[in-house]
Design a protein around this motif. Structure first.
Motif, PDB file in Angstrom:
ATOM      1  N   ALA A   1       0.832  -1.205   0.000  1.00 51.60           N
ATOM      2  CA  ALA A   1       0.000   0.000   0.000  1.00 51.60           C
ATOM      3  C   ALA A   1       0.865   1.252   0.000  1.00 51.60           C
ATOM      4  O   ALA A   1       0.584   2.224  -0.715  1.00 51.60           O
ATOM      5  CB  ALA A   1      -0.937   0.000   1.208  1.00 51.60           C
ATOM      6  N   HIS A   2       1.932   1.237   0.770  1.00 56.71           N
ATOM      7  CA  HIS A   2       2.841   2.386   0.844  1.00 56.71           C
ATOM      8  C   HIS A   2       3.532   2.613  -0.503  1.00 56.71           C
ATOM      9  O   HIS A   2       3.669   3.752  -0.957  1.00 56.71           O
ATOM     10  CB  HIS A   2       3.873   2.155   1.952  1.00 56.71           C
ATOM     11  CG  HIS A   2       4.774   3.316   2.178  1.00 56.71           C
ATOM     12  ND1 HIS A   2       4.394   4.419   2.908  1.00 56.71           N
ATOM     13  CD2 HIS A   2       6.045   3.553   1.773  1.00 56.71           C
ATOM     14  CE1 HIS A   2       5.383   5.284   2.935  1.00 56.71           C
ATOM     15  NE2 HIS A   2       6.398   4.782   2.249  1.00 56.71           N
ATOM     16  N   SER A   3       3.947   1.531  -1.149  1.00 54.31           N
ATOM     17  CA  SER A   3       4.593   1.635  -2.462  1.00 54.31           C
ATOM     18  C   SER A   3       3.635   2.203  -3.500  1.00 54.31           C
ATOM     19  O   SER A   3       4.012   3.059  -4.307  1.00 54.31           O
ATOM     20  CB  SER A   3       5.094   0.267  -2.918  1.00 54.31           C
ATOM     21  OG  SER A   3       6.090  -0.210  -2.055  1.00 54.31           O
TER      22      SER A   3
ATOM     23  N   ALA B   1      -1.309  11.079  -9.542  1.00 55.02           N
ATOM     24  CA  ALA B   1      -2.604  10.407  -9.396  1.00 55.02           C
ATOM     25  C   ALA B   1      -3.039  10.499  -7.934  1.00 55.02           C
ATOM     26  O   ALA B   1      -2.968   9.528  -7.189  1.00 55.02           O
ATOM     27  CB  ALA B   1      -2.484   8.959  -9.850  1.00 55.02           C
ATOM     28  N   PRO B   2      -3.496  11.681  -7.516  1.00 55.35           N
ATOM     29  CA  PRO B   2      -3.799  11.887  -6.099  1.00 55.35           C
ATOM     30  C   PRO B   2      -4.934  11.028  -5.550  1.00 55.35           C
ATOM     31  O   PRO B   2      -4.895  10.623  -4.390  1.00 55.35           O
ATOM     32  CB  PRO B   2      -4.142  13.378  -6.008  1.00 55.35           C
ATOM     33  CG  PRO B   2      -4.566  13.756  -7.388  1.00 55.35           C
ATOM     34  CD  PRO B   2      -3.755  12.884  -8.303  1.00 55.35           C
ATOM     35  N   GLN B   3      -5.939  10.729  -6.371  1.00 56.12           N
ATOM     36  CA  GLN B   3      -7.046   9.901  -5.878  1.00 56.12           C
ATOM     37  C   GLN B   3      -6.541   8.494  -5.552  1.00 56.12           C
ATOM     38  O   GLN B   3      -6.892   7.924  -4.508  1.00 56.12           O
ATOM     39  CB  GLN B   3      -8.175   9.839  -6.900  1.00 56.12           C
ATOM     40  CG  GLN B   3      -9.368   9.037  -6.406  1.00 56.12           C
ATOM     41  CD  GLN B   3     -10.474   8.928  -7.439  1.00 56.12           C
ATOM     42  OE1 GLN B   3     -10.262   9.167  -8.628  1.00 56.12           O
ATOM     43  NE2 GLN B   3     -11.655   8.561  -6.989  1.00 56.12           N
ATOM     44  N   ILE B   4      -5.708   7.947  -6.416  1.00 55.37           N
ATOM     45  CA  ILE B   4      -5.139   6.621  -6.169  1.00 55.37           C
ATOM     46  C   ILE B   4      -4.249   6.670  -4.931  1.00 55.37           C
ATOM     47  O   ILE B   4      -4.302   5.775  -4.085  1.00 55.37           O
ATOM     48  CB  ILE B   4      -4.370   6.120  -7.405  1.00 55.37           C
ATOM     49  CG1 ILE B   4      -5.361   5.882  -8.561  1.00 55.37           C
ATOM     50  CG2 ILE B   4      -3.585   4.847  -7.086  1.00 55.37           C
ATOM     51  CD1 ILE B   4      -4.713   5.613  -9.900  1.00 55.37           C
ATOM     52  N   ALA B   5      -3.452   7.716  -4.798  1.00 52.56           N
ATOM     53  CA  ALA B   5      -2.578   7.857  -3.632  1.00 52.56           C
ATOM     54  C   ALA B   5      -3.386   7.933  -2.343  1.00 52.56           C
ATOM     55  O   ALA B   5      -3.028   7.295  -1.345  1.00 52.56           O
ATOM     56  CB  ALA B   5      -1.697   9.097  -3.782  1.00 52.56           C
TER      57      ALA B   5
ATOM     58  N   ALA C   1      -4.719   4.475  -1.551  1.00 53.33           N
ATOM     59  CA  ALA C   1      -3.629   3.616  -1.077  1.00 53.33           C
ATOM     60  C   ALA C   1      -3.258   3.974   0.355  1.00 53.33           C
ATOM     61  O   ALA C   1      -2.989   3.093   1.177  1.00 53.33           O
ATOM     62  CB  ALA C   1      -2.418   3.745  -1.993  1.00 53.33           C
ATOM     63  N   GLU C   2      -3.274   5.264   0.664  1.00 56.81           N
ATOM     64  CA  GLU C   2      -2.991   5.693   2.034  1.00 56.81           C
ATOM     65  C   GLU C   2      -4.060   5.165   2.995  1.00 56.81           C
ATOM     66  O   GLU C   2      -3.749   4.726   4.102  1.00 56.81           O
ATOM     67  CB  GLU C   2      -2.912   7.213   2.111  1.00 56.81           C
ATOM     68  CG  GLU C   2      -2.525   7.720   3.477  1.00 56.81           C
ATOM     69  CD  GLU C   2      -2.276   9.210   3.495  1.00 56.81           C
ATOM     70  OE1 GLU C   2      -1.612   9.660   4.447  1.00 56.81           O
ATOM     71  OE2 GLU C   2      -2.716   9.934   2.588  1.00 56.81           O
ATOM     72  N   ALA C   3      -5.306   5.200   2.562  1.00 58.16           N
ATOM     73  CA  ALA C   3      -6.384   4.658   3.394  1.00 58.16           C
ATOM     74  C   ALA C   3      -6.167   3.166   3.636  1.00 58.16           C
ATOM     75  O   ALA C   3      -6.337   2.677   4.760  1.00 58.16           O
ATOM     76  CB  ALA C   3      -7.737   4.902   2.735  1.00 58.16           C
ATOM     77  N   LEU C   4      -5.769   2.434   2.606  1.00 60.19           N
ATOM     78  CA  LEU C   4      -5.506   1.002   2.758  1.00 60.19           C
ATOM     79  C   LEU C   4      -4.314   0.753   3.668  1.00 60.19           C
ATOM     80  O   LEU C   4      -4.307  -0.189   4.453  1.00 60.19           O
ATOM     81  CB  LEU C   4      -5.285   0.356   1.392  1.00 60.19           C
ATOM     82  CG  LEU C   4      -6.531   0.248   0.528  1.00 60.19           C
ATOM     83  CD1 LEU C   4      -6.164  -0.183  -0.884  1.00 60.19           C
ATOM     84  CD2 LEU C   4      -7.533  -0.715   1.144  1.00 60.19           C
TER      85      LEU C   4
END
Length: 72
Positions: free
Chosen positions: A15-17, A27-31, A34-37
């Protein structure tokens, strides 16, 4: 990689990667997802994690669609 994680440590690393990679390509929405995960962790209730994973799948598909337009 998130689907293939064997441990909580592997989950956090994947998730961090993804978060860092998404930020580096704009791609801020994806980031954010991923941060939430990364925060939720591998052992979070299946419902909460599944919801964020579904959102991530949608965001990845949308990003791929937009990226594809650049190469057509």
């Amino acid at each position: 990689q998130l689907d293939d994680t064997a441990s909580a440590e592997d989950w956090k690393f994947a998730a961090h990667s993804l978060k860092g990679s998404a930020r580096s390509i704009g791609a801020p929405q994806i980031a954010d997802l991923a941060e939430a995960l990364e925060t939720l962790g591998q052992n979070e209730t299946a419902g909460g994690r599944a919801d964020v994973l579904a959102q991530l799948d949608e965001a990845l598909a949308a990003f791929a669609g937009e990226a594809e337009k650049l190469f057509v």
